[in-house]
Each structure stands twice: as structure tokens, then as C-alpha cells.
Design a protein around this motif. Structure first.
Motif, PDB file in Angstrom:
ATOM      1  N   ALA A 170       0.535  -0.971   0.293  1.00  0.00           N
ATOM      2  CA  ALA A 170      -0.026  -0.469   0.196  1.00  0.00           C
ATOM      3  C   ALA A 170       1.528   1.098   0.172  1.00  0.00           C
ATOM      4  O   ALA A 170       0.441   2.165  -0.818  1.00  0.00           O
ATOM      5  CB  ALA A 170      -1.190  -0.038   1.431  1.00  0.00           C
ATOM      6  N   THR A 220      -5.457  -0.109  -2.423  1.00  0.00           N
ATOM      7  CA  THR A 220      -6.792   0.065  -1.797  1.00  0.00           C
ATOM      8  C   THR A 220      -5.120   1.391  -1.742  1.00  0.00           C
ATOM      9  O   THR A 220      -5.309   2.800  -1.080  1.00  0.00           O
ATOM     10  CB  THR A 220      -6.491  -0.375  -0.558  1.00  0.00           C
ATOM     11  N   ALA A 255      -6.264   4.912  -1.394  1.00  0.00           N
ATOM     12  CA  ALA A 255      -6.485   6.278  -0.433  1.00  0.00           C
ATOM     13  C   ALA A 255      -6.111   7.525  -0.771  1.00  0.00           C
ATOM     14  O   ALA A 255      -6.682   8.289  -0.578  1.00  0.00           O
ATOM     15  CB  ALA A 255      -5.997   5.359   0.719  1.00  0.00           C
ATOM     16  N   LEU A 311      -7.743   9.577  -2.480  1.00  0.00           N
ATOM     17  CA  LEU A 311      -9.277  10.505  -2.394  1.00  0.00           C
ATOM     18  C   LEU A 311      -8.086  11.663  -1.278  1.00  0.00           C
ATOM     19  O   LEU A 311      -8.743  12.120  -1.237  1.00  0.00           O
ATOM     20  CB  LEU A 311      -9.633   9.267  -1.786  1.00  0.00           C
ATOM     21  N   ALA A 312      -7.073  11.338  -0.470  1.00  0.00           N
ATOM     22  CA  ALA A 312      -5.918  11.786   0.225  1.00  0.00           C
ATOM     23  C   ALA A 312      -6.245  13.267  -0.686  1.00  0.00           C
ATOM     24  O   ALA A 312      -6.311  14.660   0.103  1.00  0.00           O
ATOM     25  CB  ALA A 312      -5.543  11.722   1.100  1.00  0.00           C
ATOM     26  N   ALA A 350      -1.022  12.939   1.866  1.00  0.00           N
ATOM     27  CA  ALA A 350      -1.530  11.353   1.532  1.00  0.00           C
ATOM     28  C   ALA A 350      -0.712   9.848   1.638  1.00  0.00           C
ATOM     29  O   ALA A 350      -0.713   9.425   2.431  1.00  0.00           O
ATOM     30  CB  ALA A 350      -1.167  10.968  -0.374  1.00  0.00           C
ATOM     31  N   VAL A 405      -1.428   9.424   5.695  1.00  0.00           N
ATOM     32  CA  VAL A 405      -1.731   7.878   5.610  1.00  0.00           C
ATOM     33  C   VAL A 405      -1.742   6.071   5.820  1.00  0.00           C
ATOM     34  O   VAL A 405      -1.748   5.956   6.048  1.00  0.00           O
ATOM     35  CB  VAL A 405      -2.779   8.372   4.553  1.00  0.00           C
ATOM     36  N   SER A 406      -0.983   6.480   4.615  1.00  0.00           N
ATOM     37  CA  SER A 406       0.211   5.197   4.001  1.00  0.00           C
ATOM     38  C   SER A 406       0.965   4.937   4.885  1.00  0.00           C
ATOM     39  O   SER A 406       1.366   3.325   5.415  1.00  0.00           O
ATOM     40  CB  SER A 406       0.578   5.641   2.749  1.00  0.00           C
ATOM     41  N   VAL A 450      -1.044   2.787   8.253  1.00  0.00           N
ATOM     42  CA  VAL A 450      -1.260   1.442   7.298  1.00  0.00           C
ATOM     43  C   VAL A 450      -0.022   0.613   7.480  1.00  0.00           C
ATOM     44  O   VAL A 450      -0.299  -0.551   8.089  1.00  0.00           O
ATOM     45  CB  VAL A 450      -1.693   2.017   5.603  1.00  0.00           C
TER      46      VAL A 450
END
Length: 418
Positions: A247, A374, A378, A381-382, A391, A394-395, A398
Motif C-alpha cells: 500500500a 487500496t 486512499a 482520495l486524500a 497522502a 495516511v500510508s 497503514v
């Protein structure tokens, strides 16, 4: 000092082995097959990597939003998610070579289709078909390598083989940026096709016929349903970490080129270097870390590598210059270099236990595809709803969660055993 000696001694032995024994450093009695599979993956992944840093910019020039850029990368993963278990299981039953060959041929033809595509929707469709070709290559080749690997050398063997993927993934984007600067986007697509065709020739001429393939596992026909992944804590832990790590790669490959171009005004060659550096560092660590994974705790290496990779992703958010970005992706590469040989070695052992090497490798590659899908979605979208910079942390979250799940499942298994 004990920890230092634990790491230093295996590294010294590895250096002496490589220096004195040459080809004997290949950990298999089937050295020709191993070398052929190594160069098939090297040529093919180099070709694909050539266009990776160029697709986001190409799509953006065609008017694609962050969501559509993510879909160009995600469509590749969608087809793989559905087809990987099928091709992995079928290769356990029918043999490896036919699937590898047809996948390489499809890659060659797809490179021509890229040249004639001039819409975002066309790029999404082509990437979807390319994902189907990839589903016939990656898990099947990894299963083949796992079958010819001696027991007890899984970490070293998979680390050596992973070297072909990581070095080609690092070389490809750098070549792509240079090719675009010197010639054009179409030249990059032609280069991808030529390298894939080299893979076809290697497969046809150098891999043994189907009748000689059954080397160790006997190609047992075992289907691994998703329920088994949930029940098998070891396989679920491997799946979780591989998903989280990929991801992060999806976010880096999809949006770090845009981030470098928009925020720091970098050229195609420097963006190629940015995408390349982390993967290159992971690549050069594969062999020594794989050798080490046969001698110390593989699970500890995975957790330690996951923590370092998380720190690298968060660092991108705070980057104030191009050199900060280089340092951040380098740190992420170190984390992957430590963790991935141990992950693939654990997968080989799991496949041997289940007598279904192709199916287990397919499950792990499904995690790769879901992560790429994903992760890029994601991040897209971020970017659309918040900012491009957001972005990356956020990764990183994850990555931290994937590492935590792996560690929890591992330690819970150890607790129950004790």
C-alpha cells in the motif's frame, strides 16, 4: 556486542561465499533454472518499471484527477486480485512454464497497446489486462523458485531472487525518466515491449520442458480458500504485512512523482531517481538480509523493517526539499530491504507445509495487489479531499497497522505454544 556479533558473523561468511565460489553462491541444485527465472523477472520488471513514473504525469496531462490516476494503477491490481488465486492453483496442477510464457507474451503485446491509447479510460483498460498477464507470471515464478530451494536456505534463496525484482524496479523508473527526457513517451513503451520480449525468449529457450518441472512439491492440487487465510495466523500475518508494505509502494509510485513535480519542480530524470532510490536500496539489502534471515528470527526482522518503513513514509510529509524526499524514500527502502526476504522465506516454508507453493505465493501476491490498489486509491482520495502531502502519512498509518497485526499474531502464537 552479542547482537553485533550475531549479525556480523553471517555477513562475513556471505562475503567469502560470494567472493570464492561464484556461481556456487546460487542456493539450488538447479542453478540454470534459478538463473533463467532471475533474468526473466529482471528484464520484464525493468520494462514495466520504465513506464511507472511516467503514467501519472501522462494521465494528468490527459485531464485525469487524483481518483483516475489511482484507478490507472488500481485497475492493474483489481484483475490480479481475482485471477492470482486461480493461476497460482492451476500452476500447482498443470505446471509453471505455460503460465509464465503466456504472461510474458501478453506483456509484450500490451506495450504496443499503450502507444495507441490516448484516453484515460483506455489506460485504465490496458492496465487491467496487464494485471491479468502479471497474475500469470509473478506468483508462478516465485513458486518455481520456492520448489528448487533447499530447505534451510529459504531466506537466502528468496533474498537472492528478490534482488532481480528490486534492482529491476529501481533501474526501470530511472531509465523511463531518461528515455522521456531524451526521446518521448512512446519510446518508453517500446522499450517495455522489447524487454518483455527478451523474457519470452528466455522462457522458451532456457526453461526445461513441462515434463521435467516436477522438482519437489509434486504440484499438489490444493485450493486455499480465504477462510483458511483467516484461520491460519501465520499466513494472515504474512498477508497483513505484505498488504501494508505494498500500500505504501502504491502511494509512492502513484503520487510521489506528482509531489516531486508540483512541489519541487523536478525533471523526469530526477523524479525517476526519486522513485528508484528506495527500491534500489531495498534491492541491495535483499541478499545480505536474506542470508541473515536463515540465521536469526525472521519474525523479528519483519517487525523491525516495518517500523523503519513507517518512519520513512511519515518523513515524506515533513519534507521541505527534494533531498528530504530522497532521504525519506531511502529510509523506506531500508525497511523493505530488512523485512521482505524474511517475509518471502516464511511464505516458502508455509507453502512447503501445505504442499501448495503456487497457492500460497498467489495469496501473498493478492496481498500485494490489494495493497497497490487500496494504497493508491486512499492516497488519491486524500489528495482530492485534503492535500497531496497528506497522502503519505495516511500510508504510513497503514504500514504501522500492518506491522502491528503481524507482531500481534506472531506473539500470540508464541504465547499459545508456550
Amino acid at each position: 556486542m552479542d547482537l553485533f556479533e550475531t549479525i556480523r558473523a553471517p555477513m562475513v561468511r556471505l562475503s567469502l561465499t560470494l567472493f570464492r565460489k561464484g556461481s556456487q553462491a546460487i542456493p539450488s541444485d538447479h542453478k540454470g533454472i534459478f538463473a533463467t527465472l532471475f533474468f526473466i523477472i529482471f528484464s520484464t520488471v525493468t520494462g514495466v518499471g520504465i513506464v511507472v513514473p511516467l503514467l501519472p504525469i501522462y494521465a494528468h496531462d490527459l485531464g485525469a484527477t487524483g481518483f483516475y490516476v489511482a484507478m490507472i494503477f488500481g485497475s492493474f491490481s483489481i484483475s490480479r486480485v481475482f485471477l492470482l488465486p486461480y493461476f497460482g492453483r492451476m500452476s500447482d496442477q498443470k505446471g509453471r512454464k505455460p503460465f509464465i510464457l503466456f504472461g510474458l507474451i501478453s506483456y509484450t503485446l500490451i506495450s504496443i497497446a499503450f502507444i495507441f491509447s490516448d484516453t484515460v479510460e483506455g489506460l485504465i483498460f490496458i492496465r487491467f489486462i496487464q494485471g491479468a498477464g502479471s497474475a500469470m507470471i509473478m506468483p508462478v515464478v516465485q513458486a518455481y523458485v520456492g520448489e528448487i530451494t533447499p530447505k534451510g536456505s529459504e531466506g537466502y534463496a528468496m533474498g537472492l531472487f528478490n534482488l532481480s525484482m528490486f534492482l529491476s524496479m529501481s533501474l526501470g523508473p530511472l531509465m523511463g525518466g531518461v528515455i522521456q527526457d531524451l526521446w518521448s513517451m512512446d519510446a518508453a513503451f517500446v522499450s517495455m515491449g522489447l524487454l518483455s520480449f527478451i523474457g519470452v525468449l528466455l522462457c522458451v529457450w532456457l526453461l526445461p520442458p513441462l515434463s521435467e518441472e516436477r522438482l519437489r512439491s509434486g504440484h499438489q492440487a490444493l485450493q486455499i480458500p480465504w477462510a483458511l487465510v483467516v484461520r491460519d495466523k501465520e499466513l494472515l500475518g504474512l498477508f497483513s504485512f505484505r498488504y501494508a508494505y505494498t500500500a505504501c509502494i502504491g502511494a509512492i509510485w502513484s503520487f510521489l512523482p506528482l509531489f516531486g513535480a508540483q512541489m519541487f519542480g523536478q525533471s523526469g530524470a530526477r523524479i525517476g531517481l526519486l522513485v528508484t532510490l528506495g527500491v534500489f536500496i531495498s534491492g541491495i539489502l535483499q541478499l545480505p538480509m536474506g542470508y541473515l534471515a536463515d540465521r536469526i528470527s525472521r519474525q523479528a526482522m519483519v517487525v523491525f523493517g516495518g517500523i523503519i518503513a513507517t518512519a520513512g513514509m511519515v518523513w515524506i510529509y515533513f519534507a521541505a526539499s527534494f533531498f528530504d524526499l530522497l532521504a525519506a524514500v531511502s529510509l523506506f527502502g531500508v525497511g523493505g530491504g530488512i523485512a521482505m526476504p524474511a517475509i518471502t522465506a516464511l511464505a516458502v516454508v508455509n507453502g512447503e507445509q501445505k504442499k501448495a507453493m503456487g497457492s500460497v505465493m498467489a495469496i501473498l501476491t493478492v496481498a500485494h495487489s490489494l495493497g497497490m490498489l487500496t494504497g493508491s486509491m486512499a492516497a488519491g482520495l486524500a489528495m482530492d479531499f485534503f492535500s497531496l502531502r497528506l497522502a503519505f502519512p495516511v500510508s504510513g498509518l497503514v504500514m504501522a497497522l500492518g506491522t502491528g497485526v503481524f507482531a500481534f499474531l506472531h506473539f500470540s502464537r508464541c504465547f499459545h505454544r508456550s
